[in-house]
Design an enzyme around this catalytic site. Structure first.
Site, PDB file in Angstrom:
ATOM      1  N   ASP A 220       0.835  -1.200   0.000  1.00 53.75           N
ATOM      2  CA  ASP A 220       0.000   0.000   0.000  1.00 53.75           C
ATOM      3  C   ASP A 220       0.872   1.254   0.000  1.00 53.75           C
ATOM      4  O   ASP A 220       0.591   2.221   0.691  1.00 53.75           O
ATOM      5  CB  ASP A 220      -0.935  -0.011   1.207  1.00 53.75           C
ATOM      6  CG  ASP A 220      -2.074   1.001   1.081  1.00 53.75           C
ATOM      7  OD1 ASP A 220      -2.304   1.520  -0.028  1.00 53.75           O
ATOM      8  OD2 ASP A 220      -2.724   1.275   2.104  1.00 53.75           O
TER       9      ASP A 220
ATOM     10  N   ARG B 175      -0.019   9.071   0.630  1.00 59.62           N
ATOM     11  CA  ARG B 175      -0.805   9.191   1.870  1.00 59.62           C
ATOM     12  C   ARG B 175      -0.206   8.360   2.995  1.00 59.62           C
ATOM     13  O   ARG B 175      -0.499   8.592   4.161  1.00 59.62           O
ATOM     14  CB  ARG B 175      -2.260   8.770   1.620  1.00 59.62           C
ATOM     15  CG  ARG B 175      -2.432   7.291   1.381  1.00 59.62           C
ATOM     16  CD  ARG B 175      -3.872   6.873   1.105  1.00 59.62           C
ATOM     17  NE  ARG B 175      -3.914   5.465   0.827  1.00 59.62           N
ATOM     18  CZ  ARG B 175      -3.634   4.905  -0.344  1.00 59.62           C
ATOM     19  NH1 ARG B 175      -3.324   5.671  -1.375  1.00 59.62           N
ATOM     20  NH2 ARG B 175      -3.686   3.595  -0.502  1.00 59.62           N
ATOM     21  N   ASN B 176       0.652   7.387   2.661  1.00 63.26           N
ATOM     22  CA  ASN B 176       1.256   6.498   3.648  1.00 63.26           C
ATOM     23  C   ASN B 176       2.741   6.784   3.884  1.00 63.26           C
ATOM     24  O   ASN B 176       3.452   5.938   4.413  1.00 63.26           O
ATOM     25  CB  ASN B 176       1.054   5.044   3.240  1.00 63.26           C
ATOM     26  CG  ASN B 176      -0.404   4.652   3.299  1.00 63.26           C
ATOM     27  OD1 ASN B 176      -1.165   5.202   4.090  1.00 63.26           O
ATOM     28  ND2 ASN B 176      -0.804   3.727   2.457  1.00 63.26           N
TER      29      ASN B 176
ATOM     30  N   ASP C 142       2.244   3.286   7.703  1.00 64.01           N
ATOM     31  CA  ASP C 142       0.999   2.564   7.447  1.00 64.01           C
ATOM     32  C   ASP C 142       1.256   1.162   6.929  1.00 64.01           C
ATOM     33  O   ASP C 142       1.211   0.890   5.739  1.00 64.01           O
ATOM     34  CB  ASP C 142       0.087   3.323   6.487  1.00 64.01           C
ATOM     35  CG  ASP C 142      -1.337   2.776   6.537  1.00 64.01           C
ATOM     36  OD1 ASP C 142      -1.524   1.619   6.970  1.00 64.01           O
ATOM     37  OD2 ASP C 142      -2.259   3.490   6.144  1.00 64.01           O
TER      38      ASP C 142
END
Length: 179
Positions: free
Chosen positions: A73, A77-78, A91
């Site tokens: 992932d 955003r991570n 994350d």
């Protein structure tokens, strides 16, 4: 996460499990997620600084790969950003230890389609190579200052177009007004 020790990977300090919900205590990075940081600082970050930030993510991912983990992932955003713009991979909700160089997703598992290699979607199998694809999408996000990849396309359209050989358009080159 507790076993990760690298300057470009978020530090886990501990887990609080005696109360509900279970909580994790991890390193605080003042600038938050990379995508939001880029959106807020659109006219202030040089391409050289973007490249340095991207290199930090690459070093963190190389480390994870070297100890047998696939992130699954990787996206802006991570990634968390420190005050000095050091970027740290975070994350790990989808991260898994690889067995024989790949990790298979159970049927029905969620996949972040916009960041996932077409073969990983088709075969529901993740490897370091699929993380490299995600890193390429992250680079696109970085150099487009936090735009959403394949904006306006739904997941089915993204997958179909990728299967037909389409790829992300080059990010728009933004003129910089950096002092």
């Amino acid at each position: 996460m507790g076993q990760f020790h690298h300057d470009n990977v978020v530090v886990l300090y501990g887990v609080i499990s005696r109360i509900d919900p279970v909580m994790i205590v991890m390193e605080y990075l003042q600038n938050g997620s990379l995508d939001r940081y880029l959106q807020k600082n659109l006219d202030k970050i040089s391409h050289e600084r973007l490249a340095k930030m991207s290199y930090g993510v690459a070093k963190g991912m190389k480390y994870l790969s070297s100890i047998g983990f696939v992130h699954r992932d990787l996206a802006a955003r991570n990634i968390l950003v420190a005050n000095d713009e050091t970027c740290k991979v975070a994350d790990f909700g989808l991260a898994r230890e690889m067995v024989e160089n790949e990790y298979d997703v159970q049927k029905g598992g969620r996949i972040p389609v916009r960041w996932t290699a077409p073969e990983a979607i088709s075969h529901r199998s993740f490897t370091t190579a699929s993380d490299v694809w995600s890193y390429g999408v992250l680079l696109w996000e970085t150099f487009s200052f936090g735009e959403t990849p394949y904006d306006g396309w739904d997941n089915a359209t993204i997958f179909q177009r990728l299967e037909n050989g389409e790829r992300l358009h080059p990010p728009r080159v933004r003129p910089l007004h950096v002092p």
